[in-house]
Design an enzyme around this catalytic site. Structure first.
Site, PDB file in Angstrom:
ATOM      1  N   GLY A 244      -1.798   0.577  18.364  1.00 31.07           N
ATOM      2  CA  GLY A 244      -0.915   0.149  17.375  1.00 31.07           C
ATOM      3  C   GLY A 244      -0.693   1.139  16.240  1.00 31.07           C
ATOM      4  O   GLY A 244      -1.494   2.339  16.285  1.00 31.07           O
TER       5      GLY A 244
ATOM      6  N   LYS B 169       0.771  -1.277  -0.010  1.00 34.04           N
ATOM      7  CA  LYS B 169       0.007   0.000  -0.138  1.00 34.04           C
ATOM      8  C   LYS B 169       0.800   1.343   0.195  1.00 34.04           C
ATOM      9  O   LYS B 169       0.353   2.321  -0.566  1.00 34.04           O
ATOM     10  CB  LYS B 169      -0.954  -0.087   1.306  1.00 34.04           C
ATOM     11  CG  LYS B 169      -1.967  -1.072   1.213  1.00 34.04           C
ATOM     12  CD  LYS B 169      -3.116  -1.009   2.422  1.00 34.04           C
ATOM     13  CE  LYS B 169      -3.794  -2.051   2.433  1.00 34.04           C
ATOM     14  NZ  LYS B 169      -4.854  -1.888   3.395  1.00 34.04           N
TER      15      LYS B 169
ATOM     16  N   ASP C 157      -9.871   2.586   2.274  1.00 35.23           N
ATOM     17  CA  ASP C 157      -9.749   2.314   3.594  1.00 35.23           C
ATOM     18  C   ASP C 157     -10.336   2.990   4.716  1.00 35.23           C
ATOM     19  O   ASP C 157     -11.154   2.685   5.512  1.00 35.23           O
ATOM     20  CB  ASP C 157      -8.397   1.901   4.175  1.00 35.23           C
ATOM     21  CG  ASP C 157      -7.959   0.347   3.250  1.00 35.23           C
ATOM     22  OD1 ASP C 157      -8.715  -0.451   3.220  1.00 35.23           O
ATOM     23  OD2 ASP C 157      -6.610   0.237   3.342  1.00 35.23           O
TER      24      ASP C 157
HETATM   25  P1  ATR Z   1       0.019  -3.044  10.111  1.00 34.71           P
HETATM   26  O1  ATR Z   1       0.396  -2.599   8.583  1.00 34.71           O
HETATM   27  O2  ATR Z   1      -1.046  -4.094   9.875  1.00 34.71           O
HETATM   28  O3  ATR Z   1      -0.495  -2.061  10.905  1.00 34.71           O
HETATM   29  P2  ATR Z   1       2.496  -3.054  11.164  1.00 34.71           P
HETATM   30  O4  ATR Z   1       2.963  -2.180  10.388  1.00 34.71           O
HETATM   31  O5  ATR Z   1       3.677  -4.272  10.947  1.00 34.71           O
HETATM   32  O6  ATR Z   1       1.260  -3.965  10.406  1.00 34.71           O
HETATM   33  O7  ATR Z   1       2.136  -3.149  12.643  1.00 34.71           O
HETATM   34  C1  ATR Z   1       1.960  -3.862  13.521  1.00 34.71           C
HETATM   35  C2  ATR Z   1       1.252  -3.301  14.726  1.00 34.71           C
HETATM   36  O8  ATR Z   1       1.002  -4.220  15.965  1.00 34.71           O
HETATM   37  C3  ATR Z   1       2.211  -2.158  15.487  1.00 34.71           C
HETATM   38  O9  ATR Z   1       1.832  -1.349  16.126  1.00 34.71           O
HETATM   39  C4  ATR Z   1       3.128  -3.163  16.476  1.00 34.71           C
HETATM   40  O10 ATR Z   1       3.589  -2.571  17.347  1.00 34.71           O
HETATM   41  P3  ATR Z   1       5.379  -2.224  17.274  1.00 34.71           P
HETATM   42  O11 ATR Z   1       5.286  -0.983  16.516  1.00 34.71           O
HETATM   43  O12 ATR Z   1       5.813  -1.925  18.725  1.00 34.71           O
HETATM   44  O13 ATR Z   1       6.175  -3.321  16.464  1.00 34.71           O
HETATM   45  C5  ATR Z   1       1.816  -4.162  16.954  1.00 34.71           C
HETATM   46  N1  ATR Z   1       2.479  -5.247  17.735  1.00 34.71           N
HETATM   47  C6  ATR Z   1       2.733  -6.431  16.933  1.00 34.71           C
HETATM   48  N2  ATR Z   1       2.895  -7.482  17.784  1.00 34.71           N
HETATM   49  C7  ATR Z   1       2.617  -6.786  19.175  1.00 34.71           C
HETATM   50  C8  ATR Z   1       2.862  -7.349  20.443  1.00 34.71           C
HETATM   51  N3  ATR Z   1       3.282  -8.505  20.891  1.00 34.71           N
HETATM   52  N4  ATR Z   1       2.569  -6.469  21.384  1.00 34.71           N
HETATM   53  C9  ATR Z   1       2.146  -5.186  21.395  1.00 34.71           C
HETATM   54  N5  ATR Z   1       2.029  -4.536  19.766  1.00 34.71           N
HETATM   55  C10 ATR Z   1       2.430  -5.388  18.881  1.00 34.71           C
END
Ligand code: ATR
Length: 285
Positions: free
Chosen positions: A132, A71, A107
């Site tokens: 997030g 994207k 979206d």
């Molecule tokens: P997307 O495009 O779907 O948003 P991404 O950019 O990989 O995917 O983002 C994933 C989100 O999930 C992020 O906010 C990530 O937190 P970090 O920025 O700290 O990595 C969050 N996330 C993934 N696993 C996590 C976990 N175990 N605990 C807390 N946050 C998590």
């Protein structure tokens, strides 16, 4: 569905793509309106996105959707970018207008429409806590600010990642704050809507451990995850009397808007919803 020399093509590019429900949703819509169109899913590696998009031009696809991880990359590979896609920093829908590729974002619309449909909530004036700050969290925060939300709080595991969101949201009149994941529980009484835009919950039973007593009846909780249908977050929130919904409605409404952009026809939303629920949850047609 009959495919012949006049069939118009649309599709979705992603990596991975095997579990996408978008073909089921769009092809059901084409069939119900007796349109000679077909929607396919293509596995496209990020390194090949530029070539794949040149391909849709060359093969006269009417348009494509883009999903993870394309994207953001796609902003550089289209001929023009709609203002909304530019502001959200992501393209999820491309329209091929006689060889010129226009990058759009449906979206944001999908999110706003899902909140209206599922909770009877408007983004304007809303107080929102978003879990997030990845691609999804960023797009939802910016969409909410552009639509006039009163306040947005973003909670992320990695603190620095909220800076890019702050930079955009503070250009609007929407109030902005951040918190740690540990701080979420005590802020829930100050918001109308909690949105999970992290990947936590994709695995059954996984959760961000928000204290159960923090949820309340006046809260709406939206989880962008729709597989599983009920994440631990939604289960806990529903048990406390909060209104809950999952990301299938966003998937539906972003798809309906993309359908309308490509075809100039009104999307048969209930047909699309039924097709999605069959594809994702195995519900009977
Ligand atoms: P997307 O495009 O779907 O948003 P991404 O950019 O990989 O995917 O983002 C994933 C989100 O999930 C992020 O906010 C990530 O937190 P970090 O920025 O700290 O990595 C969050 N996330 C993934 N696993 C996590 C976990 N175990 N605990 C807390 N946050 C998590």
């Amino acid at each position: 569905m009959k495919i012949d020399g006049s069939t118009q093509l649309a599709g979705v590019f992603g990596s991975p793509i095997a579990h996408t429900a978008s073909p089921a949703m769009h092809n059901a819509a084409f069939t119900s309106l007796k349109m000679n169109w077909c929607y396919i899913a293509c596995h496209v590696d990020p390194a090949n996105l530029r070539a794949a998009l040149a391909g849709i031009r060359d093969m006269n696809f009417r348009g494509v959707n883009l999903t993870v991880p394309h994207k953001i990359l796609a902003l550089d590979f289209v001929d023009s970018v709609e203002p909304e896609a530019r502001q959200l920093g992501a393209v999820n829908t491309i329209i091929n207008e006689s060889g010129k590729l226009r990058g759009c974002n449906t979206d944001g619309y999908g999110f706003a429409k899902a909140l209206q449909d599922d909770f009877d909530l408007e983004l304007k004036g809303l107080r929102i806590l978003i879990l997030g700050a990845g691609g999804a969290g960023r797009a939802l925060a910016i969409q909410s600010a552009l639509a006039g939300a009163a306040k947005i709080i973003v909670a992320n595991r990695t603190a620095g990642k909220t800076d890019a969101i702050a930079a955009e949201v503070t250009k609007t009149k929407t109030g902005f704050a951040t918190t740690s994941l540990d701080g979420v529980g005590k802020l829930l009484k100050e918001v109308d809507l909690l949105v999970n835009a992290t990947s936590v919950g994709l695995k059954d039973g996984e959760s961000l451990a928000i204290p159960a007593e923090a949820f309340h009846k006046n809260l709406a909780v939206y989880d962008t995850i729709y597989r599983p249908a009920e994440t631990e977050l939604l289960r806990q929130a529903a048990a406390a009397g909060a209104k809950v919904s999952n990301g299938l409605s966003m998937l539906l409404h972003q798809g309906a808007r993309a359908f309308e952009l490509w075809t100039q026809r009104t999307a048969p939303v209930s047909v699309m919803r039924r097709a999605l629920r069959t594809a994702v949850y195995g519900e009977k047609k």
